[in-house]
Design an enzyme around this catalytic site. Structure first.
Site, PDB file in Angstrom:
ATOM      1  N   VAL A  86      -6.196   4.849  -1.462  1.00 52.32           N
ATOM      2  CA  VAL A  86      -6.505   4.304  -0.135  1.00 52.32           C
ATOM      3  C   VAL A  86      -6.200   2.805  -0.119  1.00 52.32           C
ATOM      4  O   VAL A  86      -5.904   2.209  -1.161  1.00 52.32           O
ATOM      5  CB  VAL A  86      -7.990   4.544   0.226  1.00 52.32           C
ATOM      6  N   PHE A 158       3.347   1.909 -10.212  1.00 50.17           N
ATOM      7  CA  PHE A 158       4.303   0.809 -10.340  1.00 50.17           C
ATOM      8  C   PHE A 158       5.566   1.020  -9.490  1.00 50.17           C
ATOM      9  O   PHE A 158       6.523   0.267  -9.624  1.00 50.17           O
ATOM     10  CB  PHE A 158       4.699   0.614 -11.805  1.00 50.17           C
ATOM     11  N   ALA A 218      -1.586  -7.983 -13.283  1.00 55.00           N
ATOM     12  CA  ALA A 218      -0.743  -8.891 -14.077  1.00 55.00           C
ATOM     13  C   ALA A 218       0.736  -8.624 -13.802  1.00 55.00           C
ATOM     14  O   ALA A 218       1.532  -9.557 -13.648  1.00 55.00           O
ATOM     15  CB  ALA A 218      -1.054  -8.728 -15.561  1.00 55.00           C
ATOM     16  N   CYS A 272       1.659  -5.812  -1.424  1.00 59.37           N
ATOM     17  CA  CYS A 272       0.967  -5.959  -2.708  1.00 59.37           C
ATOM     18  C   CYS A 272       0.951  -7.356  -3.322  1.00 59.37           C
ATOM     19  O   CYS A 272      -0.102  -7.802  -3.771  1.00 59.37           O
ATOM     20  CB  CYS A 272       1.591  -5.003  -3.718  1.00 59.37           C
TER      21      CYS A 272
HETATM   22  P1  NAI Z   1      -1.203   2.804   2.958  1.00 63.81           P
HETATM   23  O1  NAI Z   1      -1.913   1.974   3.970  1.00 63.81           O
HETATM   24  O2  NAI Z   1       0.215   3.186   3.223  1.00 63.81           O
HETATM   25  O3  NAI Z   1      -2.025   4.175   2.732  1.00 63.81           O
HETATM   26  C1  NAI Z   1      -3.410   4.254   2.544  1.00 63.81           C
HETATM   27  C2  NAI Z   1      -3.927   5.461   3.330  1.00 63.81           C
HETATM   28  O4  NAI Z   1      -5.288   5.684   2.976  1.00 63.81           O
HETATM   29  C3  NAI Z   1      -3.907   5.281   4.846  1.00 63.81           C
HETATM   30  O5  NAI Z   1      -3.107   6.287   5.432  1.00 63.81           O
HETATM   31  C4  NAI Z   1      -5.385   5.404   5.269  1.00 63.81           C
HETATM   32  O6  NAI Z   1      -5.564   6.047   6.522  1.00 63.81           O
HETATM   33  C5  NAI Z   1      -5.958   6.216   4.126  1.00 63.81           C
HETATM   34  N1  NAI Z   1      -7.398   6.064   3.948  1.00 63.81           N
HETATM   35  C6  NAI Z   1      -8.136   4.911   3.902  1.00 63.81           C
HETATM   36  N2  NAI Z   1      -9.441   5.214   3.676  1.00 63.81           N
HETATM   37  C7  NAI Z   1      -9.525   6.576   3.573  1.00 63.81           C
HETATM   38  C8  NAI Z   1     -10.596   7.473   3.305  1.00 63.81           C
HETATM   39  N3  NAI Z   1     -11.849   7.027   3.097  1.00 63.81           N
HETATM   40  N4  NAI Z   1     -10.335   8.809   3.280  1.00 63.81           N
HETATM   41  C9  NAI Z   1      -9.071   9.263   3.476  1.00 63.81           C
HETATM   42  N5  NAI Z   1      -8.008   8.455   3.705  1.00 63.81           N
HETATM   43  C10 NAI Z   1      -8.233   7.120   3.745  1.00 63.81           C
HETATM   44  O7  NAI Z   1      -1.323   2.040   1.572  1.00 63.81           O
HETATM   45  P2  NAI Z   1      -0.337   2.142   0.315  1.00 63.81           P
HETATM   46  O8  NAI Z   1       0.792   1.189   0.459  1.00 63.81           O
HETATM   47  O9  NAI Z   1      -0.069   3.571   0.007  1.00 63.81           O
HETATM   48  O10 NAI Z   1      -1.273   1.529  -0.819  1.00 63.81           O
HETATM   49  C11 NAI Z   1      -2.388   2.243  -1.340  1.00 63.81           C
HETATM   50  C12 NAI Z   1      -2.841   1.542  -2.603  1.00 63.81           C
HETATM   51  O11 NAI Z   1      -1.791   1.573  -3.580  1.00 63.81           O
HETATM   52  C13 NAI Z   1      -3.192   0.068  -2.409  1.00 63.81           C
HETATM   53  O12 NAI Z   1      -4.276  -0.240  -3.250  1.00 63.81           O
HETATM   54  C14 NAI Z   1      -1.951  -0.656  -2.890  1.00 63.81           C
HETATM   55  O13 NAI Z   1      -2.261  -1.936  -3.386  1.00 63.81           O
HETATM   56  C15 NAI Z   1      -1.475   0.246  -4.006  1.00 63.81           C
HETATM   57  N6  NAI Z   1      -0.045   0.184  -4.290  1.00 63.81           N
HETATM   58  C16 NAI Z   1       0.877   0.111  -3.291  1.00 63.81           C
HETATM   59  C17 NAI Z   1       2.230   0.069  -3.573  1.00 63.81           C
HETATM   60  C18 NAI Z   1       3.247  -0.014  -2.470  1.00 63.81           C
HETATM   61  O14 NAI Z   1       4.415  -0.215  -2.784  1.00 63.81           O
HETATM   62  N7  NAI Z   1       2.885   0.139  -1.218  1.00 63.81           N
HETATM   63  C19 NAI Z   1       2.736   0.114  -4.956  1.00 63.81           C
HETATM   64  C20 NAI Z   1       1.689   0.240  -5.922  1.00 63.81           C
HETATM   65  C21 NAI Z   1       0.358   0.259  -5.588  1.00 63.81           C
END
Ligand code: NAI
Length: 481
Positions: A86, A158, A218, A272
């Protein structure tokens, strides 16, 4: 059949689970989300995110062993492994505002897992979280567990947007952190076996929980630092007549430095880098390490400096004002091959130009008008909250128009700013672009995609980050007070 459920159907949850489903036909994978709009899109022909290769993977598995559902509780309760992917945005208010990670979504997911579970589960942190989050989550789970055993693992992701599917097929490494207890080690083995279906075991690194959590912060801090380092050099190149591409190439051939991530640009973006560095800074401050915190803060400061510098180059070269002038903005996504605009430098550059009263005409092959309008009217940090919590479509901004064709965008423009390195911007017919623009025709390349010499021959006044300056720009200040 083993069941995996992933909470959060976003840029990480969607592609990661699609690849697990493809590579592990014996595992049933369900991705759940509170946003029904997102789930409906995952179940349709138009997936909610653009990522090369993603459509094919989803088409192959959806309905077989890959499902997308709004029934969060049912699928969590049935799963053996629950991934939590999330949002973990930067806090906008209260203690640690502007720096600390907002764990509201994580905490509510953890409480829900504890509430609905009827059998033992492995809970996997996929979101990027502050160090020691696992401990807090463990407390929430065990205090509400009704005798059920939860084992928590950290398995940071990653992947890079734009190459997510390739990164997932062939990761440099998979990192799994767990407790050094028999239960912790058993859970690590279970998750390792899932990845071992396609990832060579020597690339699966197992550590303790805190090392895994900190390694993700990191890694992002080091990557962003490289961009800020080369961007800082780009300013010095412009001042001295050096060419940043030549400098990058020269230093990149040193095997200790390596050639990747050395392209100068208008600045880094994406959801990020900034968020994770701010989070790292906050953790350092909380642990009484202000010198370390200040060191990492500088990476963000240089990124902000680079965006300001770019805007100032545009304004100062166009006779110190862009008021009422049409500026074409080519590219709005934070990098090519994604439609993601979170923290894209284009937002700050466009806001800077709008601040000087420019008229903007924006074109990006993957970003909608609605998204651009939202981004230009929303407050910093609000964009990384789930879509259903964001304000509905705002009314359009008077000075901004959005078009679906680069040539349309540049027509009658006084200047062009290239803000995303989409391949198509390398191949534009720049003679045609020049002919349709006001004169003198300015081109500001924030991604070093154009052939500066060729464009100057056509007649453009060209600014390209970190390249020897056009005689026109030589006496113009790079940073206006
Ligand atoms: P995103 O915003 O695309 O997706 C997160 C989803 O979680 C949303 O669709 C939201 O509606 C859902 N959500 C939130 N609370 C919820 C709950 N209680 N129950 C069910 N669904 C819920 O975010 P993204 O980009 O996928 O990032 C997610 C995590 O991964 C973050 O912590 C981010 O830092 C990390 N991350 C992201 C990367 C990227 O390239 N976008 C790469 C590596 C890590």
């Amino acid at each position: 059949m083993m069941k995996i459920c992933c909470i959060g159907a976003g840029y990480v949850g969607g592609p990661t689970m699609a690849v697990i489903a493809l590579k592990c036909p014996n595992i049933e994978v369900t991705v759940v989300d509170i946003s029904s709009q997102r789930i409906n899109a995952w179940n349709s022909e138009h997936l909610p995110i653009y990522e090369p290769g993603l459509d094919e993977v989803v088409k192959k598995c959806r309905g077989k062993n890959l499902f997308f559902s709004n029934d969060v509780e049912k699928h969590v309760s049935e799963a053996d492994i629950v991934f939590v992917s999330v949002n973990t945005p930067t806090k906008t208010h209260g203690l640690g505002a502007g720096k600390a990670a907002d764990l509201t979504y994580w905490e509510s997911a953890a409480r829900m897992i504890a509430d609905v579970s009827k059998s033992d589960k492995i809970v996997v942190e996929k979101s990027t979280v502050p160090v020691k989050t696992a401990e807090a989550i463990e407390r929430i789970l065990t205090h509400n567990s009704k005798g059920i055993n939860f084992t928590i693992l950290s398995n940071p992701e990653f992947l890079a947007e734009g190459t997510a599917i390739q990164d997932l097929y062939n990761p440099d490494r998979v990192l799994i952190g767990g407790r050094e207890t028999p239960e912790g080690q058993k859970a690590i083995k279970t998750l390792k076996d899932v990845y071992a279906n396609w990832v060579p075991v020597e690339r699966i690194i197992c550590t303790n929980l805190w090392s895994a959590e900190l390694s993700k912060l990191a890694a992002n801090a080091f990557l962003a630092q490289r961009i800020s380092s080369v961007n800082a050099m780009s300013a010095l190149c412009e001042a001295t007549g050096a060419d940043v591409s030549q400098v990058s190439h020269s230093i990149g051939t040193d095997s200790r430095i390596g050639p990747k991530f050395l392209s100068a640009s208008v600045g880094f973006g994406g959801s990020c880098f900034q968020k994770d560095i701010l989070n790292l800074v906050y953790i350092c401050e909380c642990n009484g390490l202000p010198e370390v915190a200040n060191y990492w803060k500088q990476v963000i400061k240089v990124n902000d400096y680079q965006k300001t510098r770019f805007v100032n180059r545009v304004v100062s070269s166009m006779f110190n004002t862009v008021s009422a002038k049409k500026i074409a903005v080519l590219g709005f996504a934070f990098k090519k091959d994604t439609g993601d605009t979170r923290e894209t430098p284009a937002i700050d550059v466009c806001k800077g130009l709008l601040g000087d009263r420019a008229r903007l005409c924006i074109y990006d092959p993957q970003v909608t008008e609605d998204q651009i309008t939202k981004d230009l009217s929303m407050r910093k940090f609000d964009k990384d909250h789930p879509a259903h919590l964001q304000p509905p479509s705002p009314t359009s901004i008077k000075q901004v128009s959005v078009v679906w064709d680069a040539y349309e965008a540049v027509k009658d423009a006084h200047g062009v700013c290239i803000l995303t390195e989409w391949d198509e911007f390398r191949k534009l017919d720049y003679k045609k672009v020049y002919d349709s623009m006001q004169k003198p025709a300015f081109l500001f390349d924030g991604r070093n995609v154009v052939d500066v010499g060729m464009l100057r021959k056509i007649g453009f006044i060209v600014y390209s980050i970190g390249k020897p300056l056009d005689p026109w720009l030589k006496d113009m200040p790079a940073v206006v007070a």
